[in-house]
Design an enzyme around this catalytic site. Structure first.
Site: not given
Length: 220
Positions: A14, A16, A174
């Site tokens: 991922d 951001d 995240d």
């Protein structure tokens, strides 16, 4: 020279909240949009809680949080993206340990890719500006396909883009979107929690620091 690990993996990251902290610039752009619409700024913490499902959803959530739920969303998104282009890398930075860890993972023979809900163009520009683009053999943005995470198709496209297979792939992120996407694709999920929105409750592995990745992957 670092020894190459047996059974190299195909690692999809991922963006951001995982590789980079882009919330300050996202907040600048979103608050610029809200200012033009006569609304006060949202705190950076609030903006962080809204990130994770792509630019369109971020704008939608920002408008709703400011009492502008009935605004013209396509026009607002277009303006947001224009504002974001102007501040894209003003404050966005890679998280500590990211570059060194990516260097180690690549040296160990792993193939690396990115799968994010951020649109492709700003994703590429951020990776290039931060000199991270050299690590990744494939980048799939939120507008690269009709589907976005947590749908498995973007992840599967990123895996294919680095020449991998589901059996050797790992999704590192995240948020719940990353974990759900990995599970839908039958891919191992590693979670490194952040303060961005949409947190995940569990994953195959949960780490506290990015630098823990090489050892964790070696144990898979």
């Amino acid at each position: 020279m670092t020894d190459r690990v047996a059974g190299a993996r195909h690692l999809i990251f991922d963006l951001d909240g995982t590789l980079v902290d882009s919330a300050p610039d996202l907040a600048t752009a979103l608050n610029g949009l809200l200012a033009e619409m006569g609304k006060p700024a949202l705190t950076e913490g609030t903006v962080r809680s809204l990130v994770g499902d792509g630019a369109g959803v971020l704008v939608e959530r920002g408008l709703a949080a400011s009492g502008l739920g009935d605004a013209d969303r396509p026009a607002a998104l277009k303006r947001f993206l224009a504002l974001y282009r102007d501040c894209l890398i003003d404050q966005t930075r890679a998280y500590p340990e990211v570059e060194a860890t990516l260097e180690l993972l690549r040296a160990q023979g792993h193939k690396l890719g990115v799968c994010t809900n951020k649109p492709f163009d700003p994703t590429q520009r951020i990776l290039k500006a931060l000199k991270l683009d050299r690590f990744f053999g494939a980048v799939i943005g939120g507008d690269s396909l009709p589907q976005r995470k947590p749908d498995p198709e973007p992840l599967l496209a990123a895996i294919a883009g680095v020449g991998g297979a589901v059996s050797s792939a790992v999704m590192i992120g995240d948020s719940a979107n990353d974990v759900l996407c990995a599970r839908a694709a039958s891919v191992t999920a590693i979670l490194i929690p952040s303060d961005y929105g949409n947190p995940a409750e569990d994953a195959d592995l949960k780490l506290s620091r990015f630098s823990e990745l090489p050892a964790a992957i070696a144990r898979l």
